[in-house]
Design a protein around this motif. Structure first.
Motif, PDB file in Angstrom:
ATOM      1  N   LEU A 214     -14.451   2.930  -3.440  1.00  0.00           N
ATOM      2  CA  LEU A 214     -13.205   2.169  -3.315  1.00  0.00           C
ATOM      3  C   LEU A 214     -11.984   3.046  -3.575  1.00  0.00           C
ATOM      4  N   GLY A 215     -11.059   3.063  -2.620  1.00  0.00           N
ATOM      5  CA  GLY A 215      -9.906   3.961  -2.715  1.00  0.00           C
ATOM      6  C   GLY A 215     -10.389   5.366  -2.440  1.00  0.00           C
ATOM      7  N   CYS A 216     -11.161   5.519  -1.350  1.00  0.00           N
ATOM      8  CA  CYS A 216     -11.943   6.741  -1.127  1.00  0.00           C
ATOM      9  C   CYS A 216     -11.091   7.958  -0.812  1.00  0.00           C
ATOM     10  N   PHE A 217     -10.146   7.804   0.098  1.00  0.00           N
ATOM     11  CA  PHE A 217      -9.436   8.870   0.773  1.00  0.00           C
ATOM     12  C   PHE A 217     -10.412   9.952   1.203  1.00  0.00           C
ATOM     13  N   ALA A 218     -10.934  10.710   0.254  1.00  0.00           N
ATOM     14  CA  ALA A 218     -11.849  11.807   0.579  1.00  0.00           C
ATOM     15  C   ALA A 218     -13.271  11.258   0.777  1.00  0.00           C
TER      16      ALA A 218
ATOM     17  N   PHE B 288     -16.891   3.256   2.958  1.00  0.00           N
ATOM     18  CA  PHE B 288     -15.693   3.943   2.455  1.00  0.00           C
ATOM     19  C   PHE B 288     -14.508   3.001   2.591  1.00  0.00           C
ATOM     20  N   ASN B 289     -13.957   2.621   1.473  1.00  0.00           N
ATOM     21  CA  ASN B 289     -12.840   1.664   1.516  1.00  0.00           C
ATOM     22  C   ASN B 289     -11.514   2.312   1.160  1.00  0.00           C
ATOM     23  N   ASP B 290     -10.482   1.896   1.838  1.00  0.00           N
ATOM     24  CA  ASP B 290      -9.106   2.231   1.439  1.00  0.00           C
ATOM     25  C   ASP B 290      -8.202   1.220   2.157  1.00  0.00           C
ATOM     26  N   HIS B 291      -6.899   1.286   1.870  1.00  0.00           N
ATOM     27  CA  HIS B 291      -5.962   0.432   2.591  1.00  0.00           C
ATOM     28  C   HIS B 291      -6.107   0.672   4.095  1.00  0.00           C
ATOM     29  N   ALA B 292      -5.765  -0.343   4.898  1.00  0.00           N
ATOM     30  CA  ALA B 292      -5.862  -0.218   6.352  1.00  0.00           C
ATOM     31  C   ALA B 292      -5.007   0.945   6.867  1.00  0.00           C
ATOM     32  N   SER B 293      -3.911   1.264   6.130  1.00  0.00           N
ATOM     33  CA  SER B 293      -3.017   2.341   6.571  1.00  0.00           C
ATOM     34  C   SER B 293      -3.543   3.735   6.218  1.00  0.00           C
ATOM     35  N   ASN B 294      -4.682   3.809   5.534  1.00  0.00           N
ATOM     36  CA  ASN B 294      -5.265   5.105   5.177  1.00  0.00           C
ATOM     37  C   ASN B 294      -5.687   5.868   6.439  1.00  0.00           C
ATOM     38  N   ASP B 295      -5.703   7.185   6.357  1.00  0.00           N
ATOM     39  CA  ASP B 295      -6.105   8.006   7.494  1.00  0.00           C
ATOM     40  C   ASP B 295      -7.641   8.065   7.565  1.00  0.00           C
TER      41      ASP B 295
ATOM     42  N   SER C 248      -0.672  17.298   2.747  1.00  0.00           N
ATOM     43  CA  SER C 248      -1.697  16.258   2.859  1.00  0.00           C
ATOM     44  C   SER C 248      -2.413  16.070   1.523  1.00  0.00           C
ATOM     45  N   TYR C 249      -2.992  14.879   1.361  1.00  0.00           N
ATOM     46  CA  TYR C 249      -3.773  14.627   0.143  1.00  0.00           C
ATOM     47  C   TYR C 249      -4.972  15.574   0.091  1.00  0.00           C
ATOM     48  N   THR C 250      -5.565  15.842   1.272  1.00  0.00           N
ATOM     49  CA  THR C 250      -6.732  16.738   1.322  1.00  0.00           C
ATOM     50  C   THR C 250      -6.413  18.087   0.676  1.00  0.00           C
TER      51      THR C 250
ATOM     52  N   GLY D 277      -8.796  -2.446   3.643  1.00  0.00           N
ATOM     53  CA  GLY D 277      -8.347  -3.587   2.837  1.00  0.00           C
ATOM     54  C   GLY D 277      -8.165  -3.198   1.397  1.00  0.00           C
ATOM     55  N   SER D 278      -7.519  -4.078   0.654  1.00  0.00           N
ATOM     56  CA  SER D 278      -7.260  -3.778  -0.749  1.00  0.00           C
ATOM     57  C   SER D 278      -8.454  -4.123  -1.624  1.00  0.00           C
ATOM     58  N   PHE D 279      -8.773  -3.227  -2.541  1.00  0.00           N
ATOM     59  CA  PHE D 279      -9.865  -3.522  -3.475  1.00  0.00           C
ATOM     60  C   PHE D 279      -9.453  -4.534  -4.545  1.00  0.00           C
ATOM     61  N   HIS D 280      -8.215  -4.975  -4.505  1.00  0.00           N
ATOM     62  CA  HIS D 280      -7.837  -6.071  -5.403  1.00  0.00           C
ATOM     63  C   HIS D 280      -8.239  -7.426  -4.815  1.00  0.00           C
ATOM     64  N   GLY D 281      -8.773  -7.393  -3.600  1.00  0.00           N
ATOM     65  CA  GLY D 281      -9.293  -8.614  -2.984  1.00  0.00           C
ATOM     66  C   GLY D 281     -10.741  -8.403  -2.574  1.00  0.00           C
TER      67      GLY D 281
ATOM     68  N   SER E 266       0.842  -1.186   0.000  1.00  0.00           N
ATOM     69  CA  SER E 266       0.000   0.000   0.000  1.00  0.00           C
ATOM     70  C   SER E 266       0.880   1.240   0.000  1.00  0.00           C
ATOM     71  N   TYR E 267       0.437   2.239  -0.733  1.00  0.00           N
ATOM     72  CA  TYR E 267       1.153   3.506  -0.827  1.00  0.00           C
ATOM     73  C   TYR E 267       0.174   4.572  -0.395  1.00  0.00           C
ATOM     74  N   PRO E 268      -0.043   4.690   0.942  1.00  0.00           N
ATOM     75  CA  PRO E 268      -1.111   5.585   1.395  1.00  0.00           C
ATOM     76  C   PRO E 268      -0.836   7.032   1.041  1.00  0.00           C
ATOM     77  N   MET E 269      -1.897   7.770   0.795  1.00  0.00           N
ATOM     78  CA  MET E 269      -1.785   9.206   0.582  1.00  0.00           C
ATOM     79  C   MET E 269      -1.420   9.839   1.925  1.00  0.00           C
ATOM     80  N   ASN E 270      -0.846  11.045   1.892  1.00  0.00           N
ATOM     81  CA  ASN E 270      -0.535  11.725   3.146  1.00  0.00           C
ATOM     82  C   ASN E 270      -1.832  12.114   3.844  1.00  0.00           C
TER      83      ASN E 270
ATOM     84  N   SER F 161     -15.382   4.359  -7.803  1.00  0.00           N
ATOM     85  CA  SER F 161     -13.969   4.498  -7.470  1.00  0.00           C
ATOM     86  C   SER F 161     -13.371   5.595  -8.339  1.00  0.00           C
ATOM     87  N   SER F 162     -12.785   6.608  -7.708  1.00  0.00           N
ATOM     88  CA  SER F 162     -12.184   7.663  -8.520  1.00  0.00           C
ATOM     89  C   SER F 162     -10.700   7.800  -8.196  1.00  0.00           C
ATOM     90  N   TYR F 163      -9.913   7.897  -9.232  1.00  0.00           N
ATOM     91  CA  TYR F 163      -8.460   8.118  -9.146  1.00  0.00           C
ATOM     92  C   TYR F 163      -7.760   7.126  -8.210  1.00  0.00           C
ATOM     93  N   ALA F 164      -8.163   5.885  -8.242  1.00  0.00           N
ATOM     94  CA  ALA F 164      -7.536   4.870  -7.388  1.00  0.00           C
ATOM     95  C   ALA F 164      -7.094   3.641  -8.185  1.00  0.00           C
TER      96      ALA F 164
HETATM   97  C1  LIG Z   1      -5.280   9.447  -5.535  1.00  0.00           C
HETATM   98  S1  LIG Z   1      -6.189   8.860  -4.188  1.00  0.00           S
HETATM   99  C2  LIG Z   1      -7.855   9.142  -4.697  1.00  0.00           C
HETATM  100  C3  LIG Z   1      -8.768   9.470  -3.555  1.00  0.00           C
HETATM  101  C4  LIG Z   1     -10.216   9.847  -3.903  1.00  0.00           C
HETATM  102  N1  LIG Z   1     -10.941   8.717  -4.444  1.00  0.00           N
HETATM  103  C5  LIG Z   1     -10.266  11.021  -4.847  1.00  0.00           C
HETATM  104  O1  LIG Z   1     -10.799  10.863  -5.957  1.00  0.00           O
HETATM  105  O2  LIG Z   1      -9.775  12.085  -4.474  1.00  0.00           O
HETATM  106  C6  LIG Z   1      -6.031   7.115  -4.382  1.00  0.00           C
HETATM  107  C7  LIG Z   1      -6.526   6.352  -3.153  1.00  0.00           C
HETATM  108  O3  LIG Z   1      -6.650   4.987  -3.521  1.00  0.00           O
HETATM  109  C8  LIG Z   1      -6.175   4.211  -2.452  1.00  0.00           C
HETATM  110  N2  LIG Z   1      -5.812   2.897  -2.969  1.00  0.00           N
HETATM  111  C9  LIG Z   1      -4.830   2.597  -3.870  1.00  0.00           C
HETATM  112  N3  LIG Z   1      -4.775   1.277  -4.074  1.00  0.00           N
HETATM  113  C10 LIG Z   1      -5.755   0.722  -3.289  1.00  0.00           C
HETATM  114  C11 LIG Z   1      -6.187  -0.607  -3.063  1.00  0.00           C
HETATM  115  N4  LIG Z   1      -5.605  -1.630  -3.695  1.00  0.00           N
HETATM  116  N5  LIG Z   1      -7.214  -0.803  -2.214  1.00  0.00           N
HETATM  117  C12 LIG Z   1      -7.821   0.231  -1.580  1.00  0.00           C
HETATM  118  N6  LIG Z   1      -7.444   1.524  -1.753  1.00  0.00           N
HETATM  119  C13 LIG Z   1      -6.424   1.752  -2.591  1.00  0.00           C
HETATM  120  C14 LIG Z   1      -4.983   4.998  -1.920  1.00  0.00           C
HETATM  121  O4  LIG Z   1      -4.641   4.592  -0.620  1.00  0.00           O
HETATM  122  C15 LIG Z   1      -5.527   6.407  -2.001  1.00  0.00           C
HETATM  123  O5  LIG Z   1      -6.184   6.821  -0.830  1.00  0.00           O
END
Ligand SMILES: C[S@@+](CC[C@H](N)C(=O)[O-])C[C@H]1O[C@@H](n2cnc3c(N)ncnc32)[C@H](O)[C@@H]1O
Length: 324
Positions: free
Chosen positions: A67-71, A81-88, A22-24, A109-113, A11-15, A126-129
């Motif tokens: 999926l990959g919500c961050f925001a 709202f899903n993201d990696h466990a390390s997400n804020d 920060s990603y925000t 958890g990962s959306f690849h599973g 996982s490569y969490p956003m700041n 899912s946007s930008y993830a």
């Molecule tokens: C660029 S941000 C996009 C956030 C938000 N959806 C938006 O549109 O602003 C990508 C997000 O996807 C998450 N992400 C990347 N791979 C993921 C995975 N396999 N499972 C869940 N989240 C994932 C990252 O942790 C990050 O928070």
């Protein structure tokens, strides 16, 4: 459908938080990208989602997953709202309106599973993830492989073997993603995906994002030559992101056989590189970030006319799939 076993991805969490890096505070491109297709998503929902049928089979609850919500920014019903466990997740939860008219749940958890039970979701967004790969393809780190990506951080201007390794990894990831969502969505449910992409037939090296990643690699190599970081650090660093074309995505969806394609198009705006800071600092350390971006901005000035010649007429991939 492919086998469902899948290694837990890196996982490569956003700041997190809401500080200057920060990603925000650094996600205006992603917000603009999602906003650009908001009206179209409303139309697609009105046109393609059989709400009456879905309500009657789901005992009155409509379940949405981001999926990959961050925001945030999902208005109603039961929202996951899903993201990696390390997400804020704390920042996410704190930013939800207290008077909201939906039930909110964080799903780590990962959306690849698999993330949800069988047939439990009505709408997945899912946007930008999805451009994020579950891992850097292993051959890129193997000095004896033709895909050893020496002196570069991406595949945009790399030899074919490097690009092929990225393409293969992306195909594996999307296959796993679609297999899981096919199990989790109800029949008739929608899967809406917004991600940076490339138009059909445009080489990666001719896109604006490709040129930006090349510059980034050149800046890092410049710093390595001056001894600020090591060359080996650059050689072992690759951005784990991939930009697919509508043609590639169409093939992957068709291979899955569980979805009809309702929309598959390239739209404006063009993607930004806002989310790279977390990935780069994880590999090189946060200390180099300021120096790197100073160099990057200077170099961008030098190459501005070259940048202008790059393809820049939209590189956001907008996809709507319906579970059949
Ligand atoms: C660029 S941000 C996009 C956030 C938000 N959806 C938006 O549109 O602003 C990508 C997000 O996807 C998450 N992400 C990347 N791979 C993921 C995975 N396999 N499972 C869940 N989240 C994932 C990252 O942790 C990050 O928070």
């Amino acid at each position: 459908m492919s086998n469902n076993t899948y290694t837990v991805p890196e996982s490569y969490p956003m700041n997190g938080g809401d500080g200057i890096n920060s990603y925000t505070k650094n996600s205006s491109f992603q917000r603009a990208g999602a906003n650009a297709v908001k009206a179209v998503i409303d139309d697609v929902i009105a046109e393609k989602l059989d709400v009456e049928k879905i309500f009657s089979s789901s005992k009155g609850t409509f379940r949405i997953a981001d999926l990959g919500c961050f925001a945030f920014e999902m208005p109603e019903f039961q929202v996951f709202f899903n993201d990696h466990a390390s997400n804020d997740f704390n920042t996410l939860f704190a930013s939800l309106p207290p008077e909201r008219s939906y039930f909110a749940t964080g799903v780590p958890g990962s959306f690849h599973g698999r993330l949800f039970p069988n047939f439990s979701l009505d709408f997945v967004y899912s946007s930008y993830a999805l451009q994020c790969l579950s891992k850097v393809p292993e051959e890129l780190l193997n000095k004896n492989s033709a895909a050893w990506n020496k002196g570069r951080v991406h595949y945009a201007s790399a030899p074919d073997e490097v690009a092929q390794a990225f393409t293969t990894q992306f195909a594996k990831d999307i296959t796993a993603f679609l297999d899981c969502r096919a199990k989790e969505l109800v029949v008739g449910g929608l899967l809406v995906l917004i991600m940076p992409g490339v138009p059909n037939g445009i080489p990666h090296s001719s896109t604006l994002t490709g040129a930006i990643f090349d510059f980034l690699g050149q800046c890092l190599m410049g710093m390595a030559k001056e001894g600020l970081i090591s060359e080996a650090q650059v050689d072992t660093f690759n951005l784990p992101v991939y930009f697919a074309s509508p043609k590639e995505m169409t093939q992957l969806v068709e291979r899955n056989e569980c979805f009809s394609i309702e929309r598959m198009e390239i739209t404006l705006p063009c993607a930004g590189a806002d989310d790279l800071i977390g990935i780069i600092s994880k590999h090189f350390g946060v200390e180099i970030i300021d120096e790197l971006f100073e160099r990057f901005c200077k170099k961008q000035g030098d190459f501005i006319s070259m940048l202008e010649s790059k393809y820049n007429e939209g590189d956001q991939l907008f996809i709507v799939l319906k579970r059949i």
